[in-house]
Design a protein around this motif. Structure first.
Motif, short mmCIF file in Angstrom:
data_model
loop_
_atom_site.label_atom_id
_atom_site.label_comp_id
_atom_site.label_asym_id
_atom_site.label_seq_id
_atom_site.Cartn_x
_atom_site.Cartn_y
_atom_site.Cartn_z
N TRP A 18 -16.86 -25.69 49.13
CA TRP A 18 -17.94 -25.07 48.37
C TRP A 18 -17.79 -23.55 48.31
O TRP A 18 -18.06 -22.91 47.30
N LYS A 22 -17.88 -21.75 44.85
CA LYS A 22 -18.95 -20.79 44.56
C LYS A 22 -18.35 -19.46 44.10
O LYS A 22 -18.85 -18.83 43.16
N ILE A 25 -17.38 -19.91 40.55
CA ILE A 25 -18.55 -20.02 39.68
C ILE A 25 -19.16 -18.63 39.46
O ILE A 25 -19.54 -18.27 38.35
N GLU A 28 -16.20 -13.19 37.87
CA GLU A 28 -15.97 -13.00 36.44
C GLU A 28 -14.76 -13.85 36.03
O GLU A 28 -13.92 -14.19 36.85
N LEU A 31 -9.49 -13.74 31.15
CA LEU A 31 -9.52 -13.95 29.70
C LEU A 31 -8.84 -15.26 29.31
O LEU A 31 -9.19 -15.89 28.33
N TYR B 115 -28.40 -15.10 48.33
CA TYR B 115 -27.52 -14.83 47.20
C TYR B 115 -27.79 -13.45 46.61
O TYR B 115 -28.87 -12.90 46.77
N ASP B 119 -26.58 -14.13 41.20
CA ASP B 119 -26.44 -15.56 41.49
C ASP B 119 -27.79 -16.27 41.58
O ASP B 119 -27.87 -17.46 41.34
N HIS B 122 -28.38 -17.58 38.41
CA HIS B 122 -27.25 -18.39 37.97
C HIS B 122 -27.35 -19.75 38.68
O HIS B 122 -26.75 -19.97 39.72
N ALA B 124 -26.21 -22.62 38.40
CA ALA B 124 -25.05 -23.46 38.69
C ALA B 124 -24.53 -23.20 40.10
O ALA B 124 -23.86 -24.04 40.70
N SER B 125 -24.84 -22.02 40.65
CA SER B 125 -24.31 -21.69 41.98
C SER B 125 -25.28 -22.08 43.10
O SER B 125 -24.96 -21.91 44.26
N HIS B 126 -26.44 -22.61 42.76
CA HIS B 126 -27.42 -22.95 43.81
C HIS B 126 -27.02 -24.25 44.50
O HIS B 126 -26.58 -25.19 43.87
N ILE B 127 -27.20 -24.27 45.80
CA ILE B 127 -26.84 -25.48 46.55
C ILE B 127 -27.64 -25.50 47.86
O ILE B 127 -27.98 -24.45 48.39
N ARG B 354 -13.93 -4.45 40.89
CA ARG B 354 -13.10 -5.15 39.92
C ARG B 354 -13.48 -4.71 38.51
O ARG B 354 -14.49 -4.05 38.31
N PRO B 357 -13.20 -8.63 32.84
CA PRO B 357 -12.18 -8.72 31.80
C PRO B 357 -12.77 -8.70 30.39
O PRO B 357 -12.08 -8.30 29.45
N VAL B 358 -14.00 -9.12 30.23
CA VAL B 358 -14.57 -9.17 28.88
C VAL B 358 -15.17 -7.82 28.47
O VAL B 358 -14.84 -7.27 27.44
N ILE B 363 -17.05 -3.51 38.17
CA ILE B 363 -18.02 -4.32 38.89
C ILE B 363 -17.85 -4.04 40.38
O ILE B 363 -16.75 -4.17 40.91
#
Lengths: 186, 714
Positions: A18, A22, A25, A28, A31, B115, B119, B122, B124-127, B354, B357-358, B363
């Motif tokens: 996980w 995580k 997920i 970033e 591309l 988190y 997050d 977000h 989708a990252s919850h658990i 970082r 990329p978009v 960041i």
């Protein structure tokens, strides 16, 4: 975050712990993440048509001649992606307590639906028998069209390249059911 | 040889800080890497490092030095590690029938607890983390207490016997019991324990039985079950580790019990029964230190900021006191444990940088390099630049003086990583990119400080800003820029500030219990007395528990002091105010009015005079007791003020420093050699082995008679 193809393959197979899942997920996206992802899926299917967009665990929208069709990984084709593929799947409806109890372990399970109110519909591939989708809906509810992607916009605005050939973004399911209705009336 | 009297530590995720106090109240700090596998190693190294500053070789001379030490206190991550690594005991949990899945389901908030803000949004990252007790070891028993505290279903004793048999069959090491509404009526829980004891007698095997009505008699089922479960699950393994630590200290000459920091803001011996309070001590030491400064120096209102490698914490002290949270989040779970309030956000100098990329934006964070692999400049294998790498190439940090030179920093590695990973892809100058990343961090910390104040309707103009943590002084000017604080200061021991706080702490325990009291506006004497009697009864009970705890810790009776408190609110409000009772028991309607007056005074201080609303009536849902006993502490002392120009011995030379897009020729000073009264003008860097203070060109720093470093505009 740069993710190698091996790691991405492990992610698809659910083999990452996980913590790493995580991180992917939440991180970033590279591309070329989409293309890498498609490459892995493409290597795994036995057919040659190019995957345009994955639709689920077994389904893909693929480019076939001058058409985009939904295809199961076994090769079975469900037709134009703008028509709800479920119309061409095998459907098993659990609408009695007996049928529901095959999937709910105990009669006293608090989640067990009342079949008079709620049915469970399972959609199977007519060729390989893989379970493709399940919906829990009120009785008589129309079949749900889960996802109609706007392929053109996705390619031009997100992947920054045109779709191999253009397609009109339009739900064609109703055209098919209208035909069915006509046949029934005749 | 110096006589060391007090030793305090604070073990963080990266560093173990040490604080030594001698009999005159002088102090030094030490630092060493935290060693999670056996914390004593890092603890001992850090002790040696501190002792070295006073010319003591602790390895050789511990038998001479440690016998004079009156107290060694420990605050650290041992307890948390037991929770995070799931290394606790095998235990059983008994709950009201129907509640067996409580731990499995968890509270929604726990699925994103800990988190980053991104997050949290977000999903989708919850658990949910796996529960501390596997489902098969959670048993339900039929019983029910309703919301008024009445038993509507008695305990089904045959079921109770049966589940205890089953759990003993599974070889559990202890059993936790948490029934619905047991904080209002513990009868069924107590009967459950009696039955368990009978069963155990019959089987000739005894394990501890813990009741939620005793460990955490507070409403909110989830946090209550979590609290009693954690006590059963983690307390004994933690105690074992602490006892082994104490044993090794005693072998080296220390004579007294080891003490630990509690999240309630006090110190206790490791025999303290409610050890769950020691699990979360995180940034609390710093708040204790800040309060000590606030009260000693006479600065009533402080914004406390702690910037480290992985997090940025902000807390408030108003009128010399800090605030409490009564439900705390740790290890991604929520617990009913009263905790000194301090908000934490990701945002430390160890954060990775970082490029998205978009969007091609920089960041910063939320992940951090921590102690392993550390920033690129540690040369321990990390290749992703961190904020600390940026500060190094900008000349802020001295590569040969990090931890006093014990850890050499590699500037070239840091520069190459920043150039290759950030600057080249963006087509920018590496130094500009580095400053950009530092600015992102400083903006985030400044916004956090601003929000904490403004969200409560407070103004920086009423506060002093205290900055500490190893990285705090680096961003001192930037955190405060544009905020009109009364004053901004730090201390030379900023890097071990939490340990300083631990050293200065009294022996304090807090006890809370839920209740339900409502007294309408204009109530008669009878209604007031009825409310008073409920409070008296709770206080009496809590004093019994407190006395038992203090007996076990061996605190003499004549040193104990009790403060009774009630948590008051206007009827139906969502938040309450901790109100110390002017009397230890309410014996007359006038004494009840006295309590109400104290409440309204605190309430109008916090929310403003016009916010009072007595016509709504008064409600109390929780009452408490604070038990204290005094202890030896470090002394803050004034020194005579000398001239403005610093002594020559404090001057270390010059270094090129990048600031606001330009290179400056900065003077470098040794922090501890600056004397009261000295003024250092920017651009300058003031160094100390464990921290670095950056003085920008538009600022100056003055050392005051307490040795605090104040920053002013030039």
């Amino acid at each position: 975050m740069e993710i190698s193809k091996d790691v991405l393959a492990a992610l698809i197979d659910g083999k990452l712990d996980w913590e790493r899942t995580k991180a992917i997920i939440s991180g970033e996206k590279d591309l070329d993440r989409f293309d890498k992802y498609i490459e892995i899926l493409q290597e795994r299917v036995p057919w040659k048509e190019k995957i345009v967009l994955p639709l689920g665990e077994h389904l893909y929208i693929v480019q076939k001649d001058r058409e985009y069709v939904v295809k199961c990984d076994c090769g079975y084709e469900f037709g134009d992606y703008r028509v709800n593929w479920k119309l061409n799947a095998l459907i098993h409806v659990r609408d009695t307590k007996e049928k529901l109890l095959e999937v709910y372990p105990y009669p006293e399970s608090p989640g067990l639906p009342d079949p008079e109110y709620c049915n469970i519909r399972e959609f199977y591939c007519p060729n390989c028998g893989a379970l493709l989708e399940v919906e829990a809906v009120p009785k008589f509810y129309p079949i749900i069209f889960d996802f109609l992607p706007d392929l053109g916009t996705f390619y031009s605005d997100w992947l920054n390249r045109p779709l191999p050939f253009p397609t009109e973004f339009k739900d064609l399911t109703y055209d098919v059911t209208k035909e069915w209705r006509k046949e029934l009336e005749e | 040889m110096r006589k060391v009297t007090c030793v305090a530590s604070d073990a963080g995720g990266t560093m173990t800080d040490m604080f030594f106090v001698d009999e005159e109240g002088n102090f030094v700090i030490g630092k060493a890497s935290t060693t999670p596998r056996d914390e004593f190693i890092g603890f001992w190294e850090s002790m040696k490092d501190a002792a070295e500053q006073w010319g003591i070789d602790l390895e050789k001379e511990s038998q001479k030095v440690l016998p004079s030490v009156e107290v060694i206190s420990y605050a650290g991550t041992t307890m948390m590690n037991v929770l995070l690594t799931r290394l606790g005991d095998k235990i059983g949990l008994i709950v009201t029938k129907g509640q067996e899945d409580h731990l499995m389901h968890g509270r929604g908030r726990q699925s994103y607890a800990g988190y980053s803000y991104d997050d949290r949004l977000h999903t989708a990252s919850h658990i949910h983390e796996p529960p501390l007790v596997p489902r098969r070891l959670v048993k339900g028993v039929t019983e029910r207490v309703n919301m008024f505290g009445e038993i509507v279903i008695p305990l089904y004793e045959d079921e109770a016997r049966q589940v205890v048999e089953e759990l003993l069959e599974e070889n559990v090491n202890s059993i936790a019991v948490s029934f619905l509404y047991s904080y209002l009526n513990p009868e069924n829980e107590r009967r459950m324990r009696e039955i368990a004891q009978e069963v155990m007698k019959g089987r000739d095997r005894e394990v501890p039985i813990l009741l939620s009505s005793e460990i955490s008699p507070i409403m909110r089922e989830g946090s209550r079950i979590n609290a009693v479960t954690l006590q059963a699950y983690g307390a004994e393994p933690v105690r074992k580790q602490l006892l082994s630590m104490e044993k090794r200290l005693r072998e080296r000459g220390y004579k007294y019990p080891l003490q630990i920091l509690l999240s309630t803001g006090g110190i206790a011996r490791i025999t303290y029964p409610r050890l769950i309070e020691a699990f979360f001590s995180g940034p609390i030491g710093g708040m204790m230190g800040a309060r000590a400064i606030s009260q000693t120096v006479g600065i009533p209102n402080l914004v406390c900021t702690d910037l480290g490698g992985t997090s940025f914490d902000v807390g408030l002290i108003i009128g010399g006191e800090y605030f409490y949270l009564r439900e705390v989040e740790m290890g991604r779970m929520l617990f009913n444990i009263p905790t000194v309030w301090m908000d934490s956000i990701g945002g430390g100098t160890g954060e990775y940088i970082r490029i998205d990329p978009v969007t091609k934006r920089l960041i910063v964070g939320p992940e951090s390099a921590g102690a392993e692999p550390g920033p690129v400049c540690y040369n321990m294998g990390n290749t992703i630049p961190t904020v600390m790498d940026c500060m190094l190439i900008m000349g802020w940090l001295n590569p040969n003086y990090y931890l006093g030179g014990k850890l050499p920093l590699h500037t070239k590695l840091a520069y190459d990583a920043i150039k290759e990973k950030l600057a080249d892809p963006l087509g920018l100058d590496p130094y500009e990119v580095a400053e950009g990343a530092v600015n992102i961090l400083s903006n985030r910390t400044r916004e956090e400080v601003r929000t904490r104040l403004f969200a409560r309707g407070l103004s920086p103009a009423d506060f002093h800003l205290l900055i500490y943590g190893g990285a705090g002084p680096l961003l001192m000017a930037e955190i405060s820029r544009g905020l009109p604080f009364k004053g901004i200061f730090t201390v030379w021991w900023a890097a071990a500030f939490s340990a300083f706080g631990v050293a200065g702490m009294d022996h304090i325990h807090r006890y809370n219990r839920s209740t339900s009291i409502y007294v309408p506006h204009g109530a008669g004497p009878e209604e007031k007395m009825r409310a008073g009697e409920i409070l008296n009864e709770i206080w009496e009970d809590l004093e019994k528990i407190a006395n038992k705890d203090l007996d076990e810790e061996g605190i003499p009776k004549d040193q104990r002091k009790f403060q009774q408190v009630a948590y008051l609110r206007y009827f139906l409000q969502l938040d309450d105010v901790e109100t110390p009772s002017p009397v230890n028991r309410i014996k007359s309607p006038e004494e009840w009015d006295g309590l109400i007056n104290s409440f309204e005074e605190i309430y109008s201080n916090v929310f403003g005079e016009g916010a009072k609303q007595p016509e709504a009536g008064y409600q109390i849902l929780e009452a408490g007791l604070i038990a204290t006993a005094p202890r030896v502490k470090p002394a803050l002392r004034k020194r005579p003020v000398s001239g403005e120009s610093p002594p020559q011995k404090a001057y270390k030379g010059r270094r090129r420093v990048f600031y606001h897009g330009e290179w400056h020729d900065a003077k470098i000073w040794e922090m501890e050699l600056l004397e009261p009264g000295n003024v250092v003008e920017g651009m300058a860097i003031i160094e100390q082995p464990a921290t670095t203070l950056v003085v920008p060109p538009d600022r100056k720093v003055r050392v005051d008679e307490w040795g605090f470093l104040w920053m002013y505009e030039r």
